[in-house]
Design a protein around this motif. Structure first.
Motif, PDB file in Angstrom:
ATOM      1  N   GLU A  97       0.821  -1.211   0.000  1.00 37.90           N
ATOM      2  CA  GLU A  97       0.000   0.000   0.000  1.00 37.90           C
ATOM      3  C   GLU A  97       0.852   1.257   0.000  1.00 37.90           C
ATOM      4  O   GLU A  97       0.576   2.228  -0.728  1.00 37.90           O
ATOM      5  CB  GLU A  97      -0.923   0.015   1.216  1.00 37.90           C
ATOM      6  N   PHE A  98       1.911   1.259   0.815  1.00 39.03           N
ATOM      7  CA  PHE A  98       2.734   2.456   0.960  1.00 39.03           C
ATOM      8  C   PHE A  98       3.831   2.555  -0.098  1.00 39.03           C
ATOM      9  O   PHE A  98       4.505   3.580  -0.204  1.00 39.03           O
ATOM     10  CB  PHE A  98       3.377   2.486   2.347  1.00 39.03           C
ATOM     11  N   GLY A  99       4.044   1.473  -0.856  1.00 36.35           N
ATOM     12  CA  GLY A  99       5.082   1.502  -1.880  1.00 36.35           C
ATOM     13  C   GLY A  99       6.481   1.557  -1.314  1.00 36.35           C
ATOM     14  O   GLY A  99       7.344   2.263  -1.830  1.00 36.35           O
ATOM     15  N   CYS A 100       6.705   0.824  -0.228  1.00 38.43           N
ATOM     16  CA  CYS A 100       8.030   0.822   0.403  1.00 38.43           C
ATOM     17  C   CYS A 100       8.421  -0.609   0.748  1.00 38.43           C
ATOM     18  O   CYS A 100       7.652  -1.551   0.558  1.00 38.43           O
ATOM     19  CB  CYS A 100       8.026   1.685   1.660  1.00 38.43           C
ATOM     20  N   ALA A 101       9.626  -0.774   1.255  1.00 32.30           N
ATOM     21  CA  ALA A 101      10.121  -2.095   1.628  1.00 32.30           C
ATOM     22  C   ALA A 101       9.409  -2.594   2.882  1.00 32.30           C
ATOM     23  O   ALA A 101       9.020  -1.806   3.750  1.00 32.30           O
ATOM     24  CB  ALA A 101      11.624  -2.049   1.865  1.00 32.30           C
TER      25      ALA A 101
END
Length: 235
Positions: free
Chosen positions: A42-46
């Motif tokens: 959802e957050f587009g992070c690792a």
């Protein structure tokens, strides 16, 4: 409104968004929140970024994380106070007062049985025992009674503790992984009253603190402050 994934670039930003959802009751007390993989997508992070943010919030008492059971919003959030091991000299000078220090005694001898048991030391294990007086504007500020496990910090044997307090030396040179701390009020003994310039039996603010480096005890100290001392921390 949910922040878009390209705005969530580090763990602090993830933490801020999770806090927003907690405060607005988007995630309610006791509710299971999405797992790390879902939040990372959802957050587009690792996933590791999400893990660090959730771990910090769990340590702050806002989330309840259980292995194989997921992460839930804490039913009864606990806000934790932040306590630092301060250098007494800097604390005194920070209040605009002049600082002085006197080493009253330095011995190496076996610790009392209750202390040995608490520190998990063998029978007869010698410890460095120090008593010192810290002063503010020439008046007694704090009496320090400290036991140090020199096996954990061998370099302290060569330190000139008549010039630098054990408190300051340990903060500067000894790493610790955990500790315990207790606060109490105690009546001043005759000796403490003489050193702190107060009446025998006067109420003193006392901190008992022990620090460890994993399984190795470093030091145990009793710090007795003069009447009127005020401790302040943050939450």
């Amino acid at each position: 409104m949910t922040r878009s994934g390209d705005e969530i670039r580090n763990w602090q930003a993830v933490q801020a968004e999770v806090l927003r959802r907690l405060h607005t009751r988007q995630w309610r007390p006791g509710e299971l929140i999405p797992n790390e993989a879902e939040l990372a997508r959802e957050f587009g992070c690792a996933r590791a970024t999400v893990n660090r943010a959730l771990r910090a919030l769990a340590e702050a008492g806002l989330l309840d994380r259980r292995r194989k059971a997921g992460t839930r919003v804490a039913l009864h959030p606990v806000r934790k106070a932040t306590l630092d091991i301060s250098i007494v000299r800097i604390e005194v000078e920070g209040r605009g007062q002049s600082y002085d220090y006197r080493l009253l005694s330095r011995d190496e001898l076996p610790a009392p049985e209750p202390l040995r048991a608490r520190l998990k030391l063998g029978d007869g294990a010698p410890l460095l025992h120090l008593r010192a007086l810290h002063l503010a504007d020439g008046n007694g500020h704090m009496v320090e009674d400290r036991w140090i496990n020199a096996a954990a910090v061998p370099a302290i044997r060569d330190a000139d503790l008549s010039r630098i307090s054990a408190n300051e030396w340990l903060v500067m040179h000894a790493s610790f992984s955990e500790g315990d701390i207790g606060f109490s009020a105690a009546s001043a003994s005759a000796d403490e009253a003489r050193l702190l310039g107060c009446d025998a039996g006067a109420a003193l603010f006392v901190i008992d603190r022990t620090t460890w480096n994993r399984d190795l005890a470093i030091t145990s100290a009793r710090l007795a402050f003069a009447p009127g001392y005020r401790m302040q921390t943050v939450i």
